[in-house]
Enzyme design. Structure first.
Site, PDB file in Angstrom:
ATOM      1  N   CYS A   2       0.387 -31.228   7.128  1.00  0.00           N
ATOM      2  CA  CYS A   2      -1.031 -31.268   7.434  1.00  0.00           C
ATOM      3  C   CYS A   2      -1.267 -30.746   8.839  1.00  0.00           C
ATOM      4  CB  CYS A   2      -1.555 -32.700   7.324  1.00  0.00           C
ATOM      5  SG  CYS A   2      -1.112 -33.524   5.784  1.00  0.00           S
ATOM      6  N   GLY A  79       3.653 -34.246   8.241  1.00  0.00           N
ATOM      7  CA  GLY A  79       5.087 -34.202   8.042  1.00  0.00           C
ATOM      8  C   GLY A  79       5.532 -35.072   6.895  1.00  0.00           C
ATOM      9  N   SER A 380      14.724 -24.862   3.511  1.00  0.00           N
ATOM     10  CA  SER A 380      15.217 -23.713   4.267  1.00  0.00           C
ATOM     11  C   SER A 380      16.586 -24.011   4.875  1.00  0.00           C
ATOM     12  CB  SER A 380      14.214 -23.382   5.384  1.00  0.00           C
ATOM     13  OG  SER A 380      14.779 -22.519   6.347  1.00  0.00           O
TER      14      SER A 380
END
Length: 616
Positions: A2, A79, A380
């Site tokens: 956010c 988060g 990632s």
């Protein structure tokens, strides 16, 4: 994921300042496209833009904890806390009742139970602002590794804050001013902790809590890397790294929205993708999606250079087949990366000139944009090089033994040198060599040490620490801005603080035990990888080698030089710029000319479109 924004004042009635608070919050719309919320009382205004990931219906923010008709605390949070389920069970055992399934409510209730001590219990990537209405106190908190950004701007009667500088700069009393110190930060890849380019603005440091109340502003580190004796032998160390990675990936595939992985065919992303594929199958969640990026005609025309020895595509295909992923390759046209509209979007996301990242920023933006059409969360392999010692300069004697940041030494330094077209007089006035020396000395002074370290181990500990506190911050910021500009959450398993702490204290002789880069990671993950990737040498994120991209940059620079009103002209070495335009094209993506071109164009676009004043 956010975006947050807000304002605390101990002298003004902020319940009457809805319009300003809304304006600040709306700047975070790209970070949170799904919902918007605002909470106001006399002393605090907290705004939130939401990207819904967990508990899509119940996790709205700002979120308050209330008792007997009064608000105890209000939270705006961005988060993910990956251990929120365990914390929730513990808090329920202590008598807390929950209205939602979200990790946001767990953070709020954890604060009510444990106060600031709850920070030591969180595992995740997060940045949040918590207003304690009982104590009339604001807490600004950032995760241990700084995966999520958070900025603040002290005011005479309080503070402004936001996920990005643009949220703060939307306030009418915040100045869009950059001093010599800010310009130095922009021109060099040193990433001074807490420093922001805009005057009066600061960044919450990773692992830091900033407290603001009527008594003023205080800062405290709740976490930082410590030097500890590593007593495990090599087989135990490899096994522990693998156990940590299994647990980390299993935690980070939790989401109520489509999830995928970013796959480059390198060791880092391949380990994450393979472990995610295994974990999802084991949990009955189906096949993991994976995405890679490449350039049209790149494979046929690829040329090896200092940083990249091989194209990604063959290795990507090997891993996708081996792990059984649902794979898609995103192909980009090189000339498109210089499109003015795309560059404007990148600049808007960065708040600063793109500088030394060159075509990586627009290509990341386009990659993330394509992924966002199919997934909301991506895992990632970012930060494995900093944790395990993967970059070439970790293994370059000249860089290791030098008295400077290793990534700015030798051949690699040209890749990050955005100063080649800056006016010599300005560079002398800024004293960039002195700035780099001071930054390096500051970084060196922060390194924790053990008396038992040998000279070699001591030096490698220093280099690892500088990467984990400086270089990685620039990479994480790059990743965050480009992904959140299109509403994509990118998680970074290698930034789990348990793994970072453990590997940081493993001796370099273990990290390099087979004479190769990232020896521990390769040994820990080799059983889930094809042999081609186990053997592959480190290769970073791809950059275009198509001359069409550099041609577009040169055309842009020519327009700047031809326009007497170009705001960057006073900052540039015009003779050097014209000379560059007369040179043959650079053969590789790491040519010094490329970095100078990017910086010159970025400065001009930034000054032209973002109403920035320079106070030099």
């Amino acid at each position: 994921m956010c975006g947050i924004a807000g304002w605390v004042s101990f002298e003004r009635d902020l319940s009457t300042q809805r319009a300003v608070a809304e304006t600040m919050t709306k700047t975070m719309a790209l970070r949170g496209p799904d919902d918007e919320g605002l909470w106001l009382d006399r002393r605090a205004a907290l705004g939130h833009r939401r990207l819904s990931i967990i508990d899509l219906e119940g996790g709205r923010q700002p979120m308050t904890a209330d008792e007997d008709g009064r608000t105890l605390a209000c939270l705006v949070y961005t988060g993910e806390v990956y251990n929120f389920r365990e914390l929730r069970l513990e808090l329920q055992g202590l008598g807390h009742a929950f209205r939602t399934r979200s990790d946001t409510e767990v953070v709020l209730r954890a604060y009510l139970q444990w106060g600031e001590a709850m920070l030591e219990r969180l595992n995740g990537m997060y940045a949040f602002a918590l207003w304690d209405a009982r104590e009339q106190r604001l807490l600004l908190v950032r995760d241990r590794m700084g995966v999520k950004p958070l900025y603040y701007y002290p005011m005479p009667d309080g503070v402004l804050f936001g996920s990005e500088p643009k949220a703060i700069l939307a306030h009418p009393e915040a100045e869009r001013r950059v001093t010599a110190g800010g310009l130095r930060e922009m021109l060099d890849l040193v990433k001074t902790p807490e420093a922001a380019a805009f005057a009066g603005m600061h960044e919450v440091r990773p692992g830091q809590v900033v407290t603001i109340d009527r008594g003023g502003l205080r800062k405290r580190r709740y976490w930082q890397l410590e030097a500890r004796e590593h007593t495990d032998d090599l087989p135990t160390t490899i096994r522990t790294v693998r156990e940590l990675l299994d647990d980390i990936v299993e935690r980070q595939i939790i989401a109520d929205v489509p999830l995928c992985t970013l796959l480059s065919g390198g060791l880092d992303s391949s380990v994450v993708t393979a472990l995610a594929a295994r974990s999802m199958r084991r949990q009955g969640k189906g096949t993991v999606r994976s995405f890679s990026v490449d350039f049209v005609k790149h494979g046929a025309a690829f040329e090896a250079d200092y940083l990249r020895g091989s194209p990604d595509a063959p290795f990507v295909r090997d891993l996708a087949a081996h792990a059984g992923t649902e794979h898609r390759e995103i192909l980009l046209e090189s000339r498109e990366l210089a499109d003015p509209r795309l560059r404007a979007a990148v600049l808007g996301a960065q708040d600063l000139p793109p500088a030394y990242w060159g075509d990586m920023l627009p290509s990341l933006y386009k990659l993330f944009e394509a992924i966002r059409a199919q997934s909301t969360v991506a895992l990632s392999g970012e930060s494995a090089d900093e944790v395990f010692g993967g970059y070439r300069w970790f293994h370059d004697a000249a860089a290791v033994d030098g008295d400077a940041f290793p990534w700015l030494a030798g051949s690699s330094g040209a890749f990050f040198d955005g100063q080649s077209l800056i006016a010599p007089g300005l560079l002398r006035e800024l004293d960039m060599p002195g700035f780099r020396r001071d930054s390096y000395a500051q970084a060196l002074a922060e390194v924790p040490r053990l008396a038992s370290d040998s000279t070699r181990e001591r030096r490698m500990r220093e280099i690892s620490h500088m990467h984990l506190t400086r270089f990685v911050q620039a990479l994480l910021d790059r990743k965050d801005r480009m992904s959140m500009a299109v509403g994509l959450e990118v998680r970074v398993p290698f930034c789990d603080h348990r793994l970072v702490e453990y590997v940081f204290n493993a001796p370099w002789s273990m990290k390099n035990f087979d004479g190769r880069e990232k020896s521990l990671l390769r040994a820990a993950g080799k059983d889930v990888l094809p042999e081609s990737i186990v053997r592959r040498v480190k290769s970073p994120y791809p950059a275009t080698q198509d001359p069409a991209y550099e041609q577009a940059l040169r055309q842009g620079l020519a327009r700047v030089l031809d326009d007497s009103r170009s705001p960057a002209l006073p900052l540039l070495d015009k003779a050097a710029a014209w000379k560059l335009l007369d040179r043959p094209f650079g053969k590789t993506s790491t040519s010094p000319e490329r970095a100078g071109l990017e910086m010159a164009l970025g400065l001009d676009e930034w000054l032209r479109h973002h109403q920035v004043s320079l106070d030099l």
